[in-house]
Enzyme design. Sequence first.
Site, PDB file in Angstrom:
ATOM      1  N   LYS A 175       0.859  -1.191   0.000  1.00 28.61           N
ATOM      2  CA  LYS A 175       0.000   0.000   0.000  1.00 28.61           C
ATOM      3  C   LYS A 175       0.892   1.237   0.000  1.00 28.61           C
ATOM      4  CE  LYS A 175      -1.596   2.935   2.589  1.00 28.61           C
ATOM      5  NZ  LYS A 175      -1.639   4.074   1.653  1.00 28.61           N
ATOM      6  N   GLY A 229       7.830   5.751   6.915  1.00 25.46           N
ATOM      7  CA  GLY A 229       6.971   6.928   6.959  1.00 25.46           C
ATOM      8  C   GLY A 229       7.283   7.742   8.200  1.00 25.46           C
ATOM      9  N   SER A 230       6.325   8.534   8.622  1.00 30.99           N
ATOM     10  CA  SER A 230       6.589   9.434   9.752  1.00 30.99           C
ATOM     11  C   SER A 230       6.571   8.672  11.076  1.00 30.99           C
ATOM     12  CB  SER A 230       5.545  10.543   9.781  1.00 30.99           C
ATOM     13  OG  SER A 230       4.273   9.975  10.011  1.00 30.99           O
ATOM     14  N   THR A 231       7.224   9.245  12.057  1.00 30.12           N
ATOM     15  CA  THR A 231       7.263   8.637  13.391  1.00 30.12           C
ATOM     16  C   THR A 231       5.847   8.544  13.963  1.00 30.12           C
ATOM     17  OG1 THR A 231       9.492   9.466  13.714  1.00 30.12           O
ATOM     18  CG2 THR A 231       8.257   8.924  15.713  1.00 30.12           C
ATOM     19  N   GLU A 232       5.021   9.566  13.728  1.00 32.45           N
ATOM     20  CA  GLU A 232       3.649   9.574  14.270  1.00 32.45           C
ATOM     21  C   GLU A 232       2.860   8.372  13.730  1.00 32.45           C
ATOM     22  OE1 GLU A 232       5.145  12.153  12.727  1.00 32.45           O
ATOM     23  OE2 GLU A 232       5.595  13.286  14.552  1.00 32.45           O
ATOM     24  N   GLY A 234       4.163   5.672  12.516  1.00 33.29           N
ATOM     25  CA  GLY A 234       4.815   4.472  13.048  1.00 33.29           C
ATOM     26  C   GLY A 234       4.221   4.089  14.399  1.00 33.29           C
ATOM     27  N   GLU A 251      11.031   2.338   9.383  1.00 31.50           N
ATOM     28  CA  GLU A 251      11.985   3.401   9.062  1.00 31.50           C
ATOM     29  C   GLU A 251      11.231   4.715   9.143  1.00 31.50           C
ATOM     30  OE1 GLU A 251      14.812   2.590   9.190  1.00 31.50           O
ATOM     31  OE2 GLU A 251      14.885   0.501   8.608  1.00 31.50           O
ATOM     32  N   CYS A 285      14.299  11.742   4.300  1.00 28.71           N
ATOM     33  CA  CYS A 285      14.404  11.472   5.740  1.00 28.71           C
ATOM     34  C   CYS A 285      15.803  11.789   6.253  1.00 28.71           C
ATOM     35  CB  CYS A 285      14.068  10.022   6.022  1.00 28.71           C
ATOM     36  SG  CYS A 285      15.060   8.879   5.044  1.00 28.71           S
ATOM     37  N   GLU A 382      11.073  17.924  12.386  1.00 30.01           N
ATOM     38  CA  GLU A 382      11.389  17.542  11.001  1.00 30.01           C
ATOM     39  C   GLU A 382      10.493  18.372  10.077  1.00 30.01           C
ATOM     40  OE1 GLU A 382       9.928  13.731   9.484  1.00 30.01           O
ATOM     41  OE2 GLU A 382      11.863  13.397   8.530  1.00 30.01           O
TER      42      GLU A 382
HETATM   43  P1  NAD Z   1       3.186   9.093   6.533  1.00 31.48           P
HETATM   44  O1  NAD Z   1       3.549   8.463   7.827  1.00 31.48           O
HETATM   45  O2  NAD Z   1       2.166  10.164   6.542  1.00 31.48           O
HETATM   46  O3  NAD Z   1       2.634   7.992   5.509  1.00 31.48           O
HETATM   47  C1  NAD Z   1       3.388   6.837   5.168  1.00 31.48           C
HETATM   48  C2  NAD Z   1       2.429   5.729   4.728  1.00 31.48           C
HETATM   49  O4  NAD Z   1       1.622   5.349   5.839  1.00 31.48           O
HETATM   50  C3  NAD Z   1       1.473   6.125   3.615  1.00 31.48           C
HETATM   51  O5  NAD Z   1       1.306   5.028   2.735  1.00 31.48           O
HETATM   52  C4  NAD Z   1       0.184   6.400   4.362  1.00 31.48           C
HETATM   53  O6  NAD Z   1      -0.975   6.212   3.550  1.00 31.48           O
HETATM   54  C5  NAD Z   1       0.248   5.367   5.464  1.00 31.48           C
HETATM   55  N1  NAD Z   1      -0.528   5.682   6.666  1.00 31.48           N
HETATM   56  C6  NAD Z   1      -0.917   6.910   7.115  1.00 31.48           C
HETATM   57  N2  NAD Z   1      -1.586   6.790   8.268  1.00 31.48           N
HETATM   58  C7  NAD Z   1      -1.615   5.474   8.554  1.00 31.48           C
HETATM   59  C8  NAD Z   1      -2.119   4.725   9.652  1.00 31.48           C
HETATM   60  N3  NAD Z   1      -2.763   5.318  10.674  1.00 31.48           N
HETATM   61  N4  NAD Z   1      -1.948   3.377   9.667  1.00 31.48           N
HETATM   62  C9  NAD Z   1      -1.276   2.774   8.645  1.00 31.48           C
HETATM   63  N5  NAD Z   1      -0.774   3.439   7.591  1.00 31.48           N
HETATM   64  C10 NAD Z   1      -0.930   4.765   7.543  1.00 31.48           C
HETATM   65  O7  NAD Z   1       4.561   9.578   5.899  1.00 31.48           O
HETATM   66  P2  NAD Z   1       4.780  10.435   4.572  1.00 31.48           P
HETATM   67  O8  NAD Z   1       4.335  11.818   4.814  1.00 31.48           O
HETATM   68  O9  NAD Z   1       4.226   9.679   3.412  1.00 31.48           O
HETATM   69  O10 NAD Z   1       6.379  10.384   4.437  1.00 31.48           O
HETATM   70  C11 NAD Z   1       7.244  11.277   5.066  1.00 31.48           C
HETATM   71  C12 NAD Z   1       7.853  10.652   6.304  1.00 31.48           C
HETATM   72  O11 NAD Z   1       8.538   9.442   5.977  1.00 31.48           O
HETATM   73  C13 NAD Z   1       8.920  11.552   6.930  1.00 31.48           C
HETATM   74  O12 NAD Z   1       8.750  11.575   8.326  1.00 31.48           O
HETATM   75  C14 NAD Z   1      10.244  10.864   6.562  1.00 31.48           C
HETATM   76  O13 NAD Z   1      11.296  11.137   7.434  1.00 31.48           O
HETATM   77  C15 NAD Z   1       9.833   9.435   6.581  1.00 31.48           C
HETATM   78  N6  NAD Z   1      10.767   8.623   5.792  1.00 31.48           N
HETATM   79  C16 NAD Z   1      11.676   7.850   6.451  1.00 31.48           C
HETATM   80  C17 NAD Z   1      12.615   7.100   5.737  1.00 31.48           C
HETATM   81  C18 NAD Z   1      13.639   6.243   6.441  1.00 31.48           C
HETATM   82  O14 NAD Z   1      14.310   5.456   5.785  1.00 31.48           O
HETATM   83  N7  NAD Z   1      13.813   6.379   7.736  1.00 31.48           N
HETATM   84  C19 NAD Z   1      12.606   7.148   4.331  1.00 31.48           C
HETATM   85  C20 NAD Z   1      11.666   7.947   3.699  1.00 31.48           C
HETATM   86  C21 NAD Z   1      10.738   8.686   4.432  1.00 31.48           C
END
Ligand code: NAD
Length: 481
Positions: A175, A229-232, A234, A251, A285, A382
Amino acid sequence: MKYGNLKMWIGGEWVDAVSGQTFTTKNVTTGEDLGSVPLADTADADRAVAAAKAAFPVWSRKTVAERSRILSKIADEIRRRGEEFMELDALEHGMPKHLADAPDVIAASGNFEAAAAFCRHLTGTVIPSKRGTMYCLTKVPVGVCALITPWNLPFFLMAQKVALSLAAGCTSVLKAPSINAVTSVKFAELLDSIEELPKGAVNVITGPGSTIGTYLASHKDIDCVGFTGSTETGVDIMKAAAPTLKKLTMELGGKNPAIVFPDANLDLAVKTLSHHQFNNCGQACGSPGRIYVHEDCYDRFLEKYAAACKVFADGLGDPMLPTTRMGPLVSGSHYRKVTSYIEYGIEDGATLFIDGRTDKPNFVGPTVFTDVTPGMRIYRDEIFGPVSVIVKWKDEDEVMDLATDNVYGLTASIWSTNIAHALKLGERFQVGTFSINCHNNVSPEAPWGGVRQSGIGQKEGGYEGILGYMDDKLITISLDE
Ligand code: NAD
């Protein structure tokens, strides 16, 4: 609509959402509709999980040689269709087309090439025992995975998770974010063209994370969640996954320090740090979110940094043009977030040394704040945009205390020609990657990821990345006659 009406890929079939609902993705530069995709809900997630579960015995029993050959074929196909994905990156994400080549599309192929090579080297261990029993520690695929990816480097990150989990012998439901839904469906089309990949080994569904992402993370038949994705988010996924105790690879975000010493090669430091801050519009990131520069080289650094910013600012424009170095931010809401942080910086009393704001919606050029102090929001959070935060330092202990005082632990770099001293200072960083005279050098051969609030579980990439999708299984054999 350039890409027309698209479907999801479940069990090797092209399907609409059970509800029949759809949504469209947009050209981030022009706002035009790009393609219509199904709006999946939990019923569609159930279908995809069932398909992945049915395919697991078929895929996991393939030999590593068979898996490796199939992964190599996917890698070749990505290279062959690279141009198409570079264009999609430019349209759907705003990444300049010529940049999408290396960090996103070619690197996506690299993920499959590396996984194809490493999976042939998966081994276990035999543990000696004096009790007449032989212990064999083997590695086995975890099972069915939910792969949830972010919108920055969209294709690279989808490819990374699919490649590593397939190499491990797992099947999956992918997804991607709604922003990149067309890219994820086009990736599914590419996978569909690989005849040897069993139906259902990978399934791609399109829809919002808040519904189907959370649902997948809590699903009883999902054994592992690979999330970037974001820490929140996660944290939300951990909560959703907790009742069924899933294996997690996460990550997450970062606010990464870079410390420049007076003996550093300033040209190299400026070139590398500005590249990592502005290349994908700061939507990375690992970007250097806090740059600490020693007072003895501060003025020279700023002068060179301003010149580097100008090169990027001059190349701000349509991501489809070959001259463009920086495209728009990924969406209107992200643009509002980034520009709010520029306002916060001003409100909190930092000096806006370079203002990258433009009157063109979604476009922000290189922006630099100086006179930044630790209480400020631009220092702590961030921003995920083209906003540099530069701090002048004098005392080494003080700067190390400042640089290590953050909830994240993704990456950090030191810039100095005294490598031994830099290595010693590096021991003080709790990060997944520490660099000297470079920053954020990601490679498909090397495991990448964070610690603390930047990530948990196995790192992604390399041999170790495959292990994130595997469990240990101990086999004991009695040697008594
Ligand atoms: P995000 O957390 O908003 O979304 C990431 C994914 O999670 C998307 O597919 C989204 O649809 C899904 N998602 C959103 N809410 C969800 C929930 N409640 N339950 C399950 N899935 C959910 O992140 P973003 O805005 O797409 O990406 C930016 C973030 O990703 C930044 O914080 C960046 O630092 C991080 N990032 C980290 C790395 C790494 O390797 N550490 C690499 C790339 C991006």
